[in-house]
Enzyme design. Structure first.
Site, short mmCIF file in Angstrom:
data_model
loop_
_atom_site.label_atom_id
_atom_site.label_comp_id
_atom_site.label_asym_id
_atom_site.label_seq_id
_atom_site.Cartn_x
_atom_site.Cartn_y
_atom_site.Cartn_z
N GLY A 176 -3.46 -3.16 -3.17
CA GLY A 176 -2.75 -0.83 -2.94
C GLY A 176 -3.01 -1.19 -1.23
O GLY A 176 -1.39 -1.87 -0.81
N CYS A 177 -3.45 -0.76 -0.13
CA CYS A 177 -2.66 -0.53 0.87
C CYS A 177 -3.19 -1.55 1.53
O CYS A 177 -2.04 -2.22 2.58
CB CYS A 177 -3.73 0.52 1.38
SG CYS A 177 -3.64 2.64 0.42
N VAL A 178 -4.43 -2.58 1.20
CA VAL A 178 -3.79 -3.94 1.96
C VAL A 178 -2.58 -4.96 1.96
O VAL A 178 -2.86 -5.67 2.73
CB VAL A 178 -4.78 -4.47 0.97
CG1 VAL A 178 -4.04 -5.70 0.61
CG2 VAL A 178 -5.44 -5.40 2.49
N ALA A 179 -1.67 -4.98 1.00
CA ALA A 179 -0.77 -5.44 0.24
C ALA A 179 0.56 -5.17 1.17
O ALA A 179 0.95 -6.12 1.43
CB ALA A 179 -0.11 -4.99 -0.64
#
Length: 377
Positions: free
Chosen positions: A162-165
């Protein structure tokens, strides 16, 4: 008469002193973002998204408040807004993700290669991350032939971060390059968040997603060792740190069903960030002899206004420290993993820090987790 043999002790030669090899440097040599052509003002999307998500005649007061407070002024969508009503099932949404993702992925990576002066055949590793669609063969495999990558290129498709990628992908590229001096690696983030919007879903989480997320694709190229020497090269990666927060799996992610990806966004996310993120950042920096005040460039994922405020509070940052993150959110929305790359591109291209400036790439995502990447220009 036997002559005695005298054996003299000959001292063994002293071993050569151990000289460890210098660590391989990972340098970011290019970052480019590709945004879809369909750009809309936030005010122009509010009622259209209400038509998709709410029942006819439903009260739209909450929807309008969310859109007004999201910190977003404009967003880019993978399709013209009028086409979203025709995405009647997950298959159609995913087909649209694949078509637009391939076109934008080729655009972003081609631009990054041009900036870096690198040929497609020079790429040794292609990491492709997305949380907004699925494909087998994966996007990276489909792009390889279109772009002219070598048949033996290493590929790593990633789903679920998700956004952390954006930050985690950069960290894993760094891990690879540390073992491959002279190598070239690419991180490609393909996030078409609008295609996951659930029609006829008036849940708070779906309405928040409809107010906050935008579409974008970003490509980052990094090189190891002497191959990265360039006057225009970006910062070097110094260190990375991953962190999982126990018992927080329920806070963020997808509920996956027949209609595709139904977003999960818990209101407790900013509280977790405010309570714990600063402690982890300070400990990470201290390991490298640094403090918060030593960071001159904050490359922080814009999860939303509340999350950015929580990050600033947890670290005691001045008001302008996250200005570029807020600007990215305002002009493009939350583009999931592509956002930190968009912010890094903006900082390097428009506000290039002085040599020696420390930076921190930071993002959070499902798990609940955070990823930190210490960089230096």
């Amino acid at each position: 008469m036997r002559v005695p043999v005298v054996v003299q002790d000959v001292p063994a030669p002293s071993p050569a002193p151990y000289r460890p090899s210098p660590p391989v440097t990972t340098t970011i040599v290019a970052v480019r973002t590709a945004l879809p052509a369909h750009r809309y003002a936030q005010d122009d999307l509010t009622e259209a998204i209400g038509d998709l998500c709410l029942a006819p005649g439903a009260d739209r007061a909450l929807l309008r408040r969310l859109h007004a407070s999201a910190g977003v002024r404009t967003r880019h969508l993978a399709l013209p807004i009028e086409r979203y009503a025709g995405l009647s099932d997950f298959g159609r949404s995913n087909d649209a993700w694949m078509a637009a993702g391939l076109a934008l992925g080729e655009e972003a990576l081609t631009a990054a290669l041009g900036d870096a002066g690198i040929e497609p055949a020079d790429i040794d590793l292609l990491v492709c991350t997305s949380i907004t669609g699925i494909a087998a063969p994966s996007l990276d495999a489909r792009l390889a032939g279109r772009l002219g990558l070598r048949p033996d290129v290493k590929r790593l498709p990633v789903f679920g971060l998700g956004c952390v990628a954006g930050a985690a992908g950069l960290a894993r590229v760094h891990d690879y390059l540390r073992g491959h001096p002279g190598g070239t690696a690419v991180l490609l983030s393909v996030e078409l968040c609008s295609l996951t919007l659930q029609r006829h879903d008036d849940s708070a989480a779906n309405l928040v997603a409809g107010a906050l997320f935008g579409d974008g694709v970003a490509a980052l190229i990094a090189q190891a060792g002497s191959a990265a020497a360039s006057a225009g090269a970006g910062p070097s990666v110094i260190a990375t740190r991953s962190h999982l927060y126990p018992d927080t799996e329920h806070l963020l992610g997808w509920d996956i069903g027949a209609d595709g990806f139904r977003v999960v966004i818990d209101a407790g996310v900013p509280d977790i960030v405010r309570g714990h993120f600063g402690t982890h950042v300070r400990a990470f920096l201290a390991e490298h002899g640094l403090a918060v005040d030593d960071i001159g460039a904050w490359v922080c994922h814009p999860g939303g206004p509340a999350v950015l405020s929580a990050v600033a509070d947890s670290l005691g940052l001045p008001g302008d420290a996250l200005e570029v993150s807020r600007h990215s959110l305002a002009t493009a929305g939350n583009m999931s993993s592509a956002s930190v790359l968009h912010i890094l591109e903006t900082i390097h291209a428009c506000r290039r820090p002085e040599p020696g400036t420390w930076g921190l790439v930071a993002a959070m995502g499902p798990g609940f987790c955070s990823e930190l990447v210490l960089i230096r220009w």
